[in-house]
Design a protein around this motif. Structure first.
Motif, PDB file in Angstrom:
ATOM      1  N   ILE A   1       0.850  -1.204   0.000  1.00 27.89           N
ATOM      2  CA  ILE A   1       0.000   0.000   0.000  1.00 27.89           C
ATOM      3  C   ILE A   1       0.876   1.240   0.000  1.00 27.89           C
ATOM      4  CG2 ILE A   1      -1.788   1.259   1.285  1.00 27.89           C
ATOM      5  CD1 ILE A   1      -2.673  -1.455   2.407  1.00 27.89           C
ATOM      6  N   THR A   2       0.629   2.144  -0.926  1.00 26.56           N
ATOM      7  CA  THR A   2       1.409   3.381  -0.974  1.00 26.56           C
ATOM      8  C   THR A   2       0.488   4.569  -0.665  1.00 26.56           C
ATOM      9  OG1 THR A   2       1.160   3.893  -3.331  1.00 26.56           O
ATOM     10  CG2 THR A   2       2.856   2.282  -2.757  1.00 26.56           C
ATOM     11  N   ALA A   3       1.100   5.759  -0.591  1.00 28.13           N
ATOM     12  CA  ALA A   3       0.406   6.902   0.003  1.00 28.13           C
ATOM     13  C   ALA A   3      -0.477   7.651  -0.990  1.00 28.13           C
ATOM     14  CB  ALA A   3       1.425   7.855   0.617  1.00 28.13           C
TER      15      ALA A   3
ATOM     16  N   ALA B   1      -1.357  -1.627  -4.432  1.00 24.54           N
ATOM     17  CA  ALA B   1      -2.597  -0.868  -4.626  1.00 24.54           C
ATOM     18  C   ALA B   1      -2.873  -0.033  -3.374  1.00 24.54           C
ATOM     19  CB  ALA B   1      -3.763  -1.812  -4.880  1.00 24.54           C
ATOM     20  N   PRO B   2      -3.074   1.236  -3.483  1.00 28.31           N
ATOM     21  CA  PRO B   2      -2.877   2.020  -4.689  1.00 28.31           C
ATOM     22  C   PRO B   2      -1.388   2.164  -4.979  1.00 28.31           C
ATOM     23  CG  PRO B   2      -3.363   3.472  -2.838  1.00 28.31           C
ATOM     24  CD  PRO B   2      -3.473   2.063  -2.325  1.00 28.31           C
ATOM     25  N   ALA B   3      -1.056   2.282  -6.258  1.00 27.89           N
ATOM     26  CA  ALA B   3       0.332   2.537  -6.654  1.00 27.89           C
ATOM     27  C   ALA B   3       0.411   3.994  -7.104  1.00 27.89           C
ATOM     28  CB  ALA B   3       0.730   1.589  -7.784  1.00 27.89           C
ATOM     29  N   THR B   4       1.127   4.793  -6.334  1.00 26.57           N
ATOM     30  CA  THR B   4       1.232   6.217  -6.679  1.00 26.57           C
ATOM     31  C   THR B   4       2.261   6.416  -7.800  1.00 26.57           C
ATOM     32  OG1 THR B   4       2.968   6.468  -5.045  1.00 26.57           O
ATOM     33  CG2 THR B   4       0.721   6.979  -4.311  1.00 26.57           C
TER      34      THR B   4
ATOM     35  N   ALA C   1      -3.184   4.870  -8.863  1.00 25.57           N
ATOM     36  CA  ALA C   1      -4.197   5.835  -8.419  1.00 25.57           C
ATOM     37  C   ALA C   1      -3.503   7.180  -8.302  1.00 25.57           C
ATOM     38  CB  ALA C   1      -4.773   5.416  -7.076  1.00 25.57           C
ATOM     39  N   MET C   2      -4.035   8.162  -9.018  1.00 26.20           N
ATOM     40  CA  MET C   2      -3.453   9.508  -8.941  1.00 26.20           C
ATOM     41  C   MET C   2      -4.393  10.483  -9.628  1.00 26.20           C
ATOM     42  SD  MET C   2      -0.364   8.747 -11.629  1.00 26.20           S
ATOM     43  CE  MET C   2      -0.173   7.105 -10.992  1.00 26.20           C
ATOM     44  N   ASP C   3      -4.033  11.752  -9.595  1.00 30.35           N
ATOM     45  CA  ASP C   3      -4.892  12.735 -10.254  1.00 30.35           C
ATOM     46  C   ASP C   3      -4.759  12.602 -11.777  1.00 30.35           C
ATOM     47  OD1 ASP C   3      -6.724  14.571  -9.073  1.00 30.35           O
ATOM     48  OD2 ASP C   3      -5.782  16.036 -10.396  1.00 30.35           O
ATOM     49  N   LEU C   4      -5.798  13.105 -12.488  1.00 30.63           N
ATOM     50  CA  LEU C   4      -5.847  12.817 -13.929  1.00 30.63           C
ATOM     51  C   LEU C   4      -4.640  13.340 -14.697  1.00 30.63           C
ATOM     52  CD1 LEU C   4      -8.579  14.877 -15.853  1.00 30.63           C
ATOM     53  CD2 LEU C   4      -7.691  15.570 -13.652  1.00 30.63           C
ATOM     54  N   ASP C   5      -4.141  14.532 -14.325  1.00 29.83           N
ATOM     55  CA  ASP C   5      -3.007  15.070 -15.079  1.00 29.83           C
ATOM     56  C   ASP C   5      -1.734  14.272 -14.816  1.00 29.83           C
ATOM     57  OD1 ASP C   5      -4.467  17.070 -16.365  1.00 29.83           O
ATOM     58  OD2 ASP C   5      -4.468  18.247 -14.499  1.00 29.83           O
ATOM     59  N   MET C   6      -1.608  13.812 -13.567  1.00 27.81           N
ATOM     60  CA  MET C   6      -0.456  12.958 -13.259  1.00 27.81           C
ATOM     61  C   MET C   6      -0.548  11.657 -14.072  1.00 27.81           C
ATOM     62  SD  MET C   6      -0.411  13.342  -9.133  1.00 27.81           S
ATOM     63  CE  MET C   6       1.161  12.612  -8.733  1.00 27.81           C
ATOM     64  N   TYR C   7      -1.773  11.116 -14.175  1.00 24.67           N
ATOM     65  CA  TYR C   7      -1.948   9.844 -14.889  1.00 24.67           C
ATOM     66  C   TYR C   7      -1.634   9.993 -16.379  1.00 24.67           C
ATOM     67  CZ  TYR C   7      -3.850   5.094 -15.425  1.00 24.67           C
ATOM     68  OH  TYR C   7      -3.987   3.739 -15.660  1.00 24.67           O
ATOM     69  N   GLN C   8      -1.927  11.203 -16.898  1.00 23.62           N
ATOM     70  CA  GLN C   8      -1.686  11.438 -18.334  1.00 23.62           C
ATOM     71  C   GLN C   8      -0.244  11.835 -18.625  1.00 23.62           C
ATOM     72  OE1 GLN C   8      -3.656  10.618 -20.597  1.00 23.62           O
ATOM     73  NE2 GLN C   8      -5.385  10.211 -19.237  1.00 23.62           N
TER      74      GLN C   8
ATOM     75  N   GLU D   1      -9.598  10.238 -15.636  1.00 19.42           N
ATOM     76  CA  GLU D   1      -8.974   8.933 -15.412  1.00 19.42           C
ATOM     77  C   GLU D   1      -7.923   9.065 -14.309  1.00 19.42           C
ATOM     78  OE1 GLU D   1      -7.679   5.435 -18.554  1.00 19.42           O
ATOM     79  OE2 GLU D   1      -7.133   7.500 -18.944  1.00 19.42           O
ATOM     80  N   GLY D   2      -7.889   8.106 -13.408  1.00 13.45           N
ATOM     81  CA  GLY D   2      -6.894   8.152 -12.342  1.00 13.45           C
ATOM     82  C   GLY D   2      -7.371   7.495 -11.062  1.00 13.45           C
ATOM     83  N   ARG D   3      -8.690   7.154 -11.028  1.00 15.89           N
ATOM     84  CA  ARG D   3      -9.205   6.473  -9.835  1.00 15.89           C
ATOM     85  C   ARG D   3      -8.703   5.042  -9.778  1.00 15.89           C
ATOM     86  NH1 ARG D   3     -15.044   7.797  -8.151  1.00 15.89           N
ATOM     87  NH2 ARG D   3     -15.205   5.546  -7.857  1.00 15.89           N
ATOM     88  N   MET D   4      -8.300   4.612  -8.604  1.00 17.55           N
ATOM     89  CA  MET D   4      -7.902   3.203  -8.482  1.00 17.55           C
ATOM     90  C   MET D   4      -9.118   2.326  -8.809  1.00 17.55           C
ATOM     91  SD  MET D   4      -6.292   1.152  -5.228  1.00 17.55           S
ATOM     92  CE  MET D   4      -7.802   0.745  -4.362  1.00 17.55           C
ATOM     93  N   ALA D   5      -8.896   1.240  -9.513  1.00 20.47           N
ATOM     94  CA  ALA D   5      -9.990   0.297  -9.789  1.00 20.47           C
ATOM     95  C   ALA D   5     -10.639  -0.097  -8.457  1.00 20.47           C
ATOM     96  CB  ALA D   5      -9.437  -0.932 -10.507  1.00 20.47           C
TER      97      ALA D   5
END
Ligand code: CTP
Length: 403
Positions: A13-15, A91-94, A126-133, A166-170
């Motif tokens: 588990i990460t932060a 999970a979540p993987a930052t 799992a992260m914010d959408l801009d980070m995910y992109q 997009e960015g929510r953990m499943a």
């Protein structure tokens, strides 16, 4: 029963805020029958407490290499944790952890364990959408997939920032389903169907008495479990037995008499790839079954017996693609008798037990077998638990099928 039952699952588990969902995740794995251990990065403890996760996982939570406050504390061995796991899920993987996983940075217990793990590793970002992109995140995902790790993609929806994208953990249910399906798809006997018989048969003399034998059914049930663990679908035709099995891959068909076992076997034989007849079927049954309890008399009681139908021999006559295996329990001239049965009943393999071997046979927890194939190759094995004997038998069948 789930394919995850009995599996050792290591959850890292990460932060990220989605860490709060890992309580459900741990519970779902436990409900599937998995054994769970949790490793948290130090910062993830701000999002969910180790106490919650240790209570749900029924195991202490690991977070640091050692506890500075407790001088008796043992060093948390990341190598042992990595080797313990049948599968690891982060999970979540930052974004931070993903990038460190790519680089091989091991500045916390979770990352060191990840580097040591030999098992399949799944990760659910799992992260914010801009980070995910961000291209660097995309690079991380691509690199981790190239390393052989399995991405459980983030989904779209409202994010902790209030932004939508997009960015929510499943969701925990979806993560568990993803892993379950992936494990299933890799099972080597997936799609194969197996007919098994197990246990004794009871042949009625009157409404309260029968002719039976001491077969426990254990050998057949162990074969069913071992086949199911490899992903096969099992039709287990079982005579009266105290053995229990709960596995969605195993269909248990309970029968009592040799004739019922014959009918059930013929119902399933056509559609199976492998048939193993491990039951101790009565060779004879009373010709007449009294419909009332037979009363005691002074004179000798004679019960006339007639032969039952030989199920194995009947399947040998009609077999097409099926790999047919029989058992032979012998007291003398073991090899010659077993070869006789192999040839008479048109088998591909016979499992010989000799009652001269201590610990062998159909009543106990162990067995000592010799396998004989159609080319009359003989493969002897040591005395083993019936669970291990089942694995030896299956390995030899697979060897022969792949030869
Ligand atoms: N078997 C069967 N149906 C029967 C009797 C036996 O399917 N009516 C199967 C058993 O499940 C086992 C094999 O045949 O796989 C060997 O059974 P066994 O009774 O040892 O062989 P028989 O041919 O009956 O020979 P014998 O009793 O003379 O040893």
């Amino acid at each position: 029963m789930s394919v995850l039952s009995g599996k050792k699952v290591l959850i890292g588990i990460t932060a990220g805020i989605a860490a709060y969902k890992t309580a459900s995740l741990v519970r779902l794995f436990i409900k599937k029958g998995a054994e769970v251990q949790v490793i948290m990065t130090p910062a993830s403890k701000d999002f969910i407490t180790p106490l919650t996760l240790s209570t749900l996982s029924k195991n202490p939570v690991h977070s640091t290499f050692f506890n500075k406050e407790d001088e008796n504390e043992l060093w948390n061995n990341h190598v042992d944790l990595g080797l313990w796991a049948d599968l690891m899920l982060i999970a979540p993987a930052t974004a931070n952890t993903l990038s460190k996983m790519v680089q091989g940075t091991s500045d916390n217990l979770l990352l060191a364990t990840y580097l040591s793990a030999k098992c399949p590793v799944y990760f659910a970002p799992a992260m914010d959408l801009d980070m995910y992109q961000h291209p660097s995140t995309k690079n991380s995902l691509a690199s981790l997939k190239a390393y052989g790790n399995k991405l459980i993609p983030a989904t779209s929806g409202e994010l902790a920032s209030g932004l939508v994208g997009e960015g929510r953990m499943a969701e925990p249910e979806d993560i568990v389903n993803f892993i379950e399906k992936d494990v299933l798809s890799k099972l080597p006997l997936r799609g194969k169907k197996v007919l098994l018989t197990a246990g004794p048969t009871y042949e009625a003399i009157d409404p309260v008495r029968f002719i039976g034998n001491h077969s426990s059914g254990k050998m057949g049930f162990e074969l069913a479990k071992a086949f199911a663990n490899l992903g096969a679908e099992i039709f287990l035709v079982a005579g009266p037995s105290n053995e229990q099995v709960s596995n969605s891959f195993i269909h248990r068909i309970d029968v009592t008499t040799a004739e019922e076992m014959y009918t059930a076997c013929h119902e399933y034989f056509k559609k199976v790839d492998i048939a193993i007849l491990a039951a101790a079927v009565a060779d004879y049954r009373p010709k007449q079954v009294a419909n009332q309890k037979i009363k005691k008399k002074e004179s000798v009681l004679q019960i006339e017996l007639e032969p039952t139908r030989d199920i194995l021999a009947s399947l040998g006559k009609i077999k097409e693609q099926q790999f047919l295996v029989g058992f032979a329990l012998e007291t003398n001239d073991e090899i010659a008798n077993a070869i006789g049965k192999l040839q008479r009943k048109n088998l591909d393999l016979i499992v010989l037990n000799s009652l001269q071997d201590k610990g062998a046979g159909f009543a106990g927890a162990t067995n000592k077998i010799t396998l004989i194939d159609k080319n009359l190759n003989k493969i002897p094995f040591q005395l083993k638990s019936k669970a291990d004997v089942a694995i030896d038998i299956i390995n030899e069948i697979l060897n022969q099928l792949n030869a």
